[in-house]
Write an enzyme that holds these catalytic residues in place. Structure first.
Site, PDB file in Angstrom:
ATOM      1  CG  HIS A 206     152.906  38.489  13.931  1.00 47.00           C
ATOM      2  ND1 HIS A 206     151.690  38.372  14.506  1.00 47.00           N
ATOM      3  CD2 HIS A 206     152.686  37.301  13.020  1.00 47.00           C
ATOM      4  CE1 HIS A 206     151.051  37.255  14.343  1.00 47.00           C
ATOM      5  NE2 HIS A 206     151.636  36.567  13.300  1.00 47.00           N
TER       6      HIS A 206
HETATM    7  C1  UD1 Z   1     154.627  32.705  11.770  1.00 51.12           C
HETATM    8  C2  UD1 Z   1     153.394  32.136  11.157  1.00 51.12           C
HETATM    9  C3  UD1 Z   1     152.126  32.826  11.457  1.00 51.12           C
HETATM   10  C4  UD1 Z   1     152.122  32.802  12.926  1.00 51.12           C
HETATM   11  C5  UD1 Z   1     153.454  33.580  13.231  1.00 51.12           C
HETATM   12  C6  UD1 Z   1     153.250  33.846  14.848  1.00 51.12           C
HETATM   13  C7  UD1 Z   1     153.641  31.009   8.926  1.00 51.12           C
HETATM   14  C8  UD1 Z   1     153.388  31.221   7.244  1.00 51.12           C
HETATM   15  N1  UD1 Z   1     153.517  32.053   9.664  1.00 51.12           N
HETATM   16  O1  UD1 Z   1     154.958  34.074  11.056  1.00 51.12           O
HETATM   17  O2  UD1 Z   1     151.108  32.327  10.889  1.00 51.12           O
HETATM   18  O3  UD1 Z   1     151.172  33.704  13.217  1.00 51.12           O
HETATM   19  O4  UD1 Z   1     154.396  32.663  13.155  1.00 51.12           O
HETATM   20  O5  UD1 Z   1     154.450  34.293  15.391  1.00 51.12           O
HETATM   21  O6  UD1 Z   1     153.895  30.087   9.155  1.00 51.12           O
HETATM   22  N2  UD1 Z   1     162.437  35.294  13.544  1.00 51.12           N
HETATM   23  C9  UD1 Z   1     163.435  35.495  14.614  1.00 51.12           C
HETATM   24  N3  UD1 Z   1     163.393  34.408  15.447  1.00 51.12           N
HETATM   25  C10 UD1 Z   1     162.544  33.526  15.408  1.00 51.12           C
HETATM   26  C11 UD1 Z   1     161.460  33.298  14.284  1.00 51.12           C
HETATM   27  C12 UD1 Z   1     161.681  34.319  13.290  1.00 51.12           C
HETATM   28  O7  UD1 Z   1     163.920  36.439  14.564  1.00 51.12           O
HETATM   29  O8  UD1 Z   1     162.465  32.433  16.418  1.00 51.12           O
HETATM   30  C13 UD1 Z   1     162.396  36.254  12.579  1.00 51.12           C
HETATM   31  C14 UD1 Z   1     162.914  35.932  11.055  1.00 51.12           C
HETATM   32  O9  UD1 Z   1     163.671  37.111  10.641  1.00 51.12           O
HETATM   33  C15 UD1 Z   1     162.041  35.406  10.040  1.00 51.12           C
HETATM   34  C16 UD1 Z   1     160.708  36.345  10.727  1.00 51.12           C
HETATM   35  O10 UD1 Z   1     160.773  36.667  12.158  1.00 51.12           O
HETATM   36  O11 UD1 Z   1     162.287  35.750   9.106  1.00 51.12           O
HETATM   37  C17 UD1 Z   1     159.314  35.747  10.221  1.00 51.12           C
HETATM   38  O12 UD1 Z   1     159.360  34.422  10.650  1.00 51.12           O
HETATM   39  P1  UD1 Z   1     158.377  33.078  10.207  1.00 51.12           P
HETATM   40  O13 UD1 Z   1     158.385  31.838  10.923  1.00 51.12           O
HETATM   41  O14 UD1 Z   1     158.792  32.937   8.927  1.00 51.12           O
HETATM   42  O15 UD1 Z   1     157.004  33.846  10.243  1.00 51.12           O
HETATM   43  P2  UD1 Z   1     156.269  34.748  11.321  1.00 51.12           P
HETATM   44  O16 UD1 Z   1     156.114  35.966  10.643  1.00 51.12           O
HETATM   45  O17 UD1 Z   1     156.800  34.444  12.655  1.00 51.12           O
END
Ligand code: UD1
Length: 360
Positions: A206
């Site tokens: 991811h």
């Molecule tokens: C985040 C953390 C990362 C961790 C990871 C674990 C930061 C900078 N990154 O990355 O360190 O390893 O979580 O999973 O804090 N989304 C959904 N549903 C959700 C959450 C996210 O669909 O419940 C999608 C959204 O499109 C979002 C993307 O995933 O834009 C990324 O989510 P985000 O929390 O920004 O970062 P992660 O890649 O999950």
């Protein structure tokens, strides 16, 4: 003592759970408030962990959701400030290295509240990773720093943190793993008929560096296709990765490359225990495979968790097709390598942390 715990994203939940439970045993000493920022909000990225880890429901949910780094961090800060001013905790406990960790640490220190950081001191020395910035800033702000391994203590010392603020307590995520292993074994009995393979590779990816670039993600998928003709590949897909695969038009052709929805904690642990090999770019999974003695390849140029390589079962690999195929085939053919556990990765880290809180 009033304690405010901050959780926000999937890897925070398994770190907070054992500490909240241990503090709850001292109900005369601690009053606890659990704040969920809502950085992760999908039930399979959040609620399912509360249920399986037996975490109390959050007292406050900031419902922030997804956005750019600036937007998400700023929203968390703005929504957290009134909660903090209202509760007036003696300590804010933040976990790991996600945006929620940084945002709430910043708000707290500006208002002169004390921050305790669980999983302090880890460094990849790669400032292109958002998590590295989150770690560096949080550790400079924190007044109490709980580290999982000796390398973390050395990093903090080099950065000028006073060593009387630093406590080497071991890895609190391993507390959760040790506690829930029997339940994961039960889940295995339900999963095994669905995946009736003698051997399989388990994959999670991811990190933006792996999944946000079409050419790199295509190289990784091509390696997984190739290896799946030898050994089936189970790939629970993170929401970020799922979006990118769709955007880049990447679909597996080999039916033995099996894409799954994200898994619950217990299901994923069960699949790790029985995997022939794990390929990941997650921090926590490098640690869990080290504890379990399962061979692990980490598709990154560096790791903030070097003990998983020096003592554990982890090895770094470049994110290109050839390197990935070579490394996966070599690992799949190699006899089990000797490995050992980092000190204090023993299931008792939360007890050590709470003992320190009782003394500060
Ligand atoms: C985040 C953390 C990362 C961790 C990871 C674990 C930061 C900078 N990154 O990355 O360190 O390893 O979580 O999973 O804090 N989304 C959904 N549903 C959700 C959450 C996210 O669909 O419940 C999608 C959204 O499109 C979002 C993307 O995933 O834009 C990324 O989510 P985000 O929390 O920004 O970062 P992660 O890649 O999950």
């Amino acid at each position: 003592m009033r304690i405010l715990h901050v959780v926000g994203a999937r890897p925070n939940f398994m770190k907070a759970a054992p500490i909240i439970r241990e503090m709850a045993r001292y109900s005369n000493e601690f009053q606890q408030l659990l704040v969920h920022t809502g950085q992760h909000y999908a039930p399979i990225m959040s609620q399912v962990f509360f249920e399986e880890l037996d975490l109390p429901q959050p007292d406050v949910n900031l419902d922030v959701g997804s956005g750019s780094h600036a937007w998400q961090t700023a929203q968390i800060m703005m929504r957290f400030e009134p909660v903090l001013l209202d509760y007036k905790p003696d300590w804010i406990v933040v976990y790991g290295d996600v945006n929620s960790t940084l945002a709430c640490s910043l708000v707290s220190s500006k208002l002169d509240f004390k921050v305790a950081h669980v999983e302090a001191g880890l460094r990849s020395f790669d400032r292109s990773m958002p998590e590295e910035i989150n770690r560096l800033v949080t550790d400079q702000i924190a007044e109490l720093l709980f580290t999982p391994s000796e390398d973390a203590d050395s990093n903090l010392k080099r950065e000028g943190i006073k060593l009387d603020q630093v406590h080497l307590v071991g890895n609190v995520m391993i507390d959760t793993l040790v506690q829930l292993m029997p339940k994961a074994q039960t889940n295995w009995f339900q999963l095994a008929p669905k995946f009736p393979y003698k051997r399989y590779v388990l994959v999670t990816l991811h990190r933006p560096a792996n999944v946000d670039h079409p050419a790199i993600l295509a190289e990784i998928m091509s390696a997984l296709e190739s290896v799946s003709s030898e050994v089936p590949v189970l790939f629970p897909v993170h929401p970020r990765t799922k979006e990118r695969m769709k955007e880049f038009g990447l679909k597996p052709k080999n039916p033995r490359l099996i894409l799954l929805d994200p898994l619950s904690y217990l299901d994923f642990l069960a699949l790790q225990v029985h995997a022939a090999l794990v390929l990941t770019d997650s921090g926590g999974i490098q640690e869990e495979t080290t504890y379990l003695g399962i061979p692990c390849l980490t598709a990154r140029p560096n790791t903030e968790r070097p003990v998983t390589i020096t003592l554990g079962t982890n090895q770094l690999v470049e994110s290109n097709t050839e390197a990935l195929i070579n490394a996966m085939q070599t690992k799949l053919r190699a006899p089990k390598e000797p490995h050992s556990l980092p000190p204090q990765w023993d299931g008792h880290t939360a007890v050590r942390i709470v003992r320190i809180f009782l003394q500060v």
